[in-house]
Design a protein around this motif. Structure first.
Motif, PDB file in Angstrom:
ATOM      1  N   ASN A 175      52.127  14.946   5.384  1.00 40.50           N
ATOM      2  CA  ASN A 175      53.533  15.943   5.288  1.00 40.50           C
ATOM      3  C   ASN A 175      53.423  16.896   4.320  1.00 40.50           C
ATOM      4  O   ASN A 175      54.192  17.632   4.591  1.00 40.50           O
ATOM      5  N   ARG A 176      52.307  16.763   3.541  1.00 35.36           N
ATOM      6  CA  ARG A 176      52.734  18.016   2.319  1.00 35.36           C
ATOM      7  C   ARG A 176      51.184  17.989   1.486  1.00 35.36           C
ATOM      8  O   ARG A 176      50.571  16.942   1.904  1.00 35.36           O
ATOM      9  N   LEU A 220      48.052  18.365  -0.039  1.00 42.32           N
ATOM     10  CA  LEU A 220      46.515  18.434   0.463  1.00 42.32           C
ATOM     11  C   LEU A 220      46.504  17.810   1.802  1.00 42.32           C
ATOM     12  O   LEU A 220      45.577  18.443   2.591  1.00 42.32           O
ATOM     13  N   ARG A 235      54.977   8.361   5.517  1.00 36.29           N
ATOM     14  CA  ARG A 235      56.072   7.791   5.374  1.00 36.29           C
ATOM     15  C   ARG A 235      57.281   8.095   6.123  1.00 36.29           C
ATOM     16  O   ARG A 235      57.855   7.474   6.643  1.00 36.29           O
ATOM     17  N   ASP A 251      53.222   3.796   6.143  1.00 37.88           N
ATOM     18  CA  ASP A 251      52.970   3.764   4.606  1.00 37.88           C
ATOM     19  C   ASP A 251      51.843   2.770   4.301  1.00 37.88           C
ATOM     20  O   ASP A 251      51.720   1.548   4.931  1.00 37.88           O
ATOM     21  N   ASN A 255      43.926  10.395   2.160  1.00 37.49           N
ATOM     22  CA  ASN A 255      44.182  11.196   1.269  1.00 37.49           C
ATOM     23  C   ASN A 255      45.545  10.616   0.519  1.00 37.49           C
ATOM     24  O   ASN A 255      45.742  11.242  -0.902  1.00 37.49           O
ATOM     25  N   TYR A 276      46.190   6.120 -13.581  1.00 33.12           N
ATOM     26  CA  TYR A 276      45.703   6.473 -12.214  1.00 33.12           C
ATOM     27  C   TYR A 276      44.433   6.678 -12.344  1.00 33.12           C
ATOM     28  O   TYR A 276      43.721   6.365 -11.189  1.00 33.12           O
ATOM     29  N   LYS A 294      41.729   5.382  -9.560  1.00 31.53           N
ATOM     30  CA  LYS A 294      40.686   6.345  -8.679  1.00 31.53           C
ATOM     31  C   LYS A 294      39.337   5.724  -9.035  1.00 31.53           C
ATOM     32  O   LYS A 294      38.525   5.928  -8.197  1.00 31.53           O
ATOM     33  N   SER A 302      39.151  18.170  -9.617  1.00 31.44           N
ATOM     34  CA  SER A 302      40.062  18.353 -10.712  1.00 31.44           C
ATOM     35  C   SER A 302      41.606  18.822 -10.287  1.00 31.44           C
ATOM     36  O   SER A 302      41.921  18.352  -9.089  1.00 31.44           O
ATOM     37  N   ILE A 321      44.393  20.355  -8.204  1.00 31.91           N
ATOM     38  CA  ILE A 321      44.564  20.796  -7.031  1.00 31.91           C
ATOM     39  C   ILE A 321      46.063  21.575  -7.207  1.00 31.91           C
ATOM     40  O   ILE A 321      47.219  20.753  -7.364  1.00 31.91           O
ATOM     41  N   THR A 381      48.976  21.450  -5.748  1.00 31.14           N
ATOM     42  CA  THR A 381      50.096  20.712  -4.934  1.00 31.14           C
ATOM     43  C   THR A 381      50.853  20.204  -6.052  1.00 31.14           C
ATOM     44  O   THR A 381      51.010  20.343  -6.972  1.00 31.14           O
TER      45      THR A 381
HETATM   46  N1  LIG Z   1      46.804  17.443  -6.921  1.00 27.58           N
HETATM   47  C1  LIG Z   1      45.947  17.159  -7.764  1.00 27.58           C
HETATM   48  O1  LIG Z   1      45.612  17.646  -8.876  1.00 27.58           O
HETATM   49  C2  LIG Z   1      44.730  16.206  -7.177  1.00 27.58           C
HETATM   50  C3  LIG Z   1      43.604  16.126  -7.942  1.00 27.58           C
HETATM   51  C4  LIG Z   1      42.518  15.264  -7.482  1.00 27.58           C
HETATM   52  C5  LIG Z   1      42.873  14.435  -6.476  1.00 27.58           C
HETATM   53  N2  LIG Z   1      44.039  14.196  -5.750  1.00 27.58           N
HETATM   54  C6  LIG Z   1      44.296  13.357  -4.888  1.00 27.58           C
HETATM   55  O2  LIG Z   1      44.605  14.099  -3.602  1.00 27.58           O
HETATM   56  C7  LIG Z   1      45.235  13.407  -2.732  1.00 27.58           C
HETATM   57  C8  LIG Z   1      46.471  14.257  -2.319  1.00 27.58           C
HETATM   58  O3  LIG Z   1      47.447  14.462  -3.295  1.00 27.58           O
HETATM   59  P1  LIG Z   1      48.344  16.047  -3.504  1.00 27.58           P
HETATM   60  O4  LIG Z   1      47.748  16.664  -4.430  1.00 27.58           O
HETATM   61  O5  LIG Z   1      48.480  16.245  -2.004  1.00 27.58           O
HETATM   62  O6  LIG Z   1      49.469  15.059  -3.836  1.00 27.58           O
HETATM   63  P2  LIG Z   1      51.119  15.033  -3.286  1.00 27.58           P
HETATM   64  O7  LIG Z   1      51.262  16.609  -3.145  1.00 27.58           O
HETATM   65  O8  LIG Z   1      51.902  14.496  -4.352  1.00 27.58           O
HETATM   66  O9  LIG Z   1      51.097  14.315  -1.861  1.00 27.58           O
HETATM   67  C9  LIG Z   1      50.845  12.878  -2.081  1.00 27.58           C
HETATM   68  C10 LIG Z   1      51.148  12.610  -0.647  1.00 27.58           C
HETATM   69  O10 LIG Z   1      50.645  11.265  -0.590  1.00 27.58           O
HETATM   70  C11 LIG Z   1      51.601  10.573   0.272  1.00 27.58           C
HETATM   71  N3  LIG Z   1      51.760   9.081  -0.158  1.00 27.58           N
HETATM   72  C12 LIG Z   1      52.022   8.658  -1.217  1.00 27.58           C
HETATM   73  N4  LIG Z   1      52.155   7.297  -1.395  1.00 27.58           N
HETATM   74  C13 LIG Z   1      52.005   6.870  -0.097  1.00 27.58           C
HETATM   75  C14 LIG Z   1      52.062   5.707   0.810  1.00 27.58           C
HETATM   76  N5  LIG Z   1      52.413   4.593   0.108  1.00 27.58           N
HETATM   77  N6  LIG Z   1      51.845   5.708   2.138  1.00 27.58           N
HETATM   78  C15 LIG Z   1      51.480   6.928   2.536  1.00 27.58           C
HETATM   79  N7  LIG Z   1      51.740   8.168   2.011  1.00 27.58           N
HETATM   80  C16 LIG Z   1      51.713   8.227   0.758  1.00 27.58           C
HETATM   81  C17 LIG Z   1      52.867  11.228  -0.228  1.00 27.58           C
HETATM   82  O11 LIG Z   1      53.825  10.905   0.863  1.00 27.58           O
HETATM   83  P3  LIG Z   1      55.532  11.221   0.611  1.00 27.58           P
HETATM   84  O12 LIG Z   1      55.654  12.841   0.866  1.00 27.58           O
HETATM   85  O13 LIG Z   1      56.087  10.309   1.215  1.00 27.58           O
HETATM   86  O14 LIG Z   1      55.792  10.816  -1.070  1.00 27.58           O
HETATM   87  C18 LIG Z   1      52.149  12.805   0.126  1.00 27.58           C
HETATM   88  O15 LIG Z   1      52.316  13.173   1.469  1.00 27.58           O
HETATM   89  C19 LIG Z   1      45.577  11.992  -3.739  1.00 27.58           C
HETATM   90  O16 LIG Z   1      45.093  11.087  -3.454  1.00 27.58           O
HETATM   91  C20 LIG Z   1      45.705  12.645  -4.845  1.00 27.58           C
HETATM   92  O17 LIG Z   1      45.218  11.432  -5.826  1.00 27.58           O
HETATM   93  C21 LIG Z   1      44.965  15.169  -6.170  1.00 27.58           C
END
Ligand SMILES: NC(=O)c1ccc[n+]([C@@H]2O[C@H](COP(=O)([O-])OP(=O)(O)OC[C@H]3O[C@@H](n4cnc5c(N)ncnc54)[C@H](OP(=O)(O)O)[C@@H]3O)[C@@H](O)[C@H]2O)c1
Length: 245
Positions: free
Chosen positions: A14-15, A17, A38, A54, A77, A143, A147, A174, A176, A178
């Motif tokens: 939904n949002r 990455l 979710r 979820d 993801n 966290y 991971k 590293s 991203i 978002t």
């Molecule tokens: N951003 C970074 O710097 C970074 C760096 C390295 C790795 N990552 C990894 O990349 C992935 C995507 O992160 P992002 O940066 O896109 O973060 P984000 O913008 O916070 O988005 C997180 C996503 O995960 C969903 N989510 C969380 N808990 C969930 C659950 N129990 N069931 C289903 N969906 C769930 C969220 O849904 P809701 O909208 O419902 O909350 C949202 O869609 C994650 O695994 C994160 O750890 C991110």
């Protein structure tokens, strides 16, 4: 594995990455892209089929695996980051939520979809990990532990599913650009770059993506982590504790 003509499911579509992952799959000609979230009403990308999920709800994970029995590419993801230390956190709530989502949720998805992927010719799993899988940083300590656990499960699932021809790709990055990294002013990868590298790896049959220079450096330094990785982390943290950083 060819993405053109494949059927993919992306969690957290939904949002952030996840949304970009889903769009990149559509652009690469996937026959169907399930965007799991979710709140499925928030999955609005063109060509993406919303589905309620979820990943911490094992009953729902099982239902979705039954409902989406045509999936050949699973993109794990969804994740959470609570910026929580091991010792200073008031309780274990953040650590438990991160482990429940980033580790157990991902594990639960791999287990539910393993037979689906087998039935569809092997296919692939992409697990979205982090540079924080490789070392512990007090700013995102619990966290990082979740991971690291997810990195271990990725390596183990790859071994266990090799016999059925499932490619298991670990994507480490590293920061991203978002919501998750909104608090930091450090350099950030674009979600588009991470998604492109992840799916290039799927198409090339590569098992690991190190998405940026910092991630590549940390991975290369792992065998000398106590000389190269931890001293600057310690210096930064000591200064932060003293309020001088
Ligand atoms: N951003 C970074 O710097 C970074 C760096 C390295 C790795 N990552 C990894 O990349 C992935 C995507 O992160 P992002 O940066 O896109 O973060 P984000 O913008 O916070 O988005 C997180 C996503 O995960 C969903 N989510 C969380 N808990 C969930 C659950 N129990 N069931 C289903 N969906 C769930 C969220 O849904 P809701 O909208 O419902 O909350 C949202 O869609 C994650 O695994 C994160 O750890 C991110």
């Amino acid at each position: 594995m060819k993405i053109g003509g494949s059927v993919a499911l992306v969690t957290g579509a939904n949002r952030g990455l996840g949304k970009v992952f889903a769009q990149e799959l559509v652009s690469r000609g996937a026959a169907k892209v399930y965007g799991a979230a979710r709140n499925p009403a928030a999955v609005t990308g063109p060509g993406v089929t919303p589905i309620a999920l979820d990943i911490t709800d094992p009953g729902r994970v099982a239902q979705v695996a039954e409902q989406c029995a045509d999936v050949s590419l699973l993109v794990n993801n969804a994740g959470v980051l609570k910026y929580s230390t091991f010792i200073g956190a008031p309780d274990l709530d953040a650590a438990r939520l991160e482990m429940e989502t980033n580790y157990f949720g991902t594990l639960s998805m791999c287990r539910a979809f393993a037979p689906v992927l087998a039935a569809n010719g092997g296919g692939a799993i992409v697990n979205m990990l982090s540079v924080s899988s490789f070392y512990s940083n007090p700013f995102d300590a619990s966290y990082g532990a979740s991971k690291a656990a997810a990195w271990s499960l990725t390596n183990g699932v790859r071994t266990e599913l090799h016999h059925q021809g499932t490619l298991v790709v670990a994507v480490h990055a590293s920061y991203i650009d978002t919501d998750m990294a909104a608090l930091t002013t450090e350099p950030k990868d674009s979600p588009e770059s991470v998604a492109q590298q992840a799916f290039d790896a799927v198409e090339a049959g590569q098992i690991e993506v190190l998405a940026d220079e910092r991630t590549r450096t940390v991975k290369a330094e792992l065998s000398r982590d106590h000389e190269l990785i931890y001293p600057p982390v310690q210096k930064f943290w000591d200064a932060a504790v003293k309020g001088t950083s």
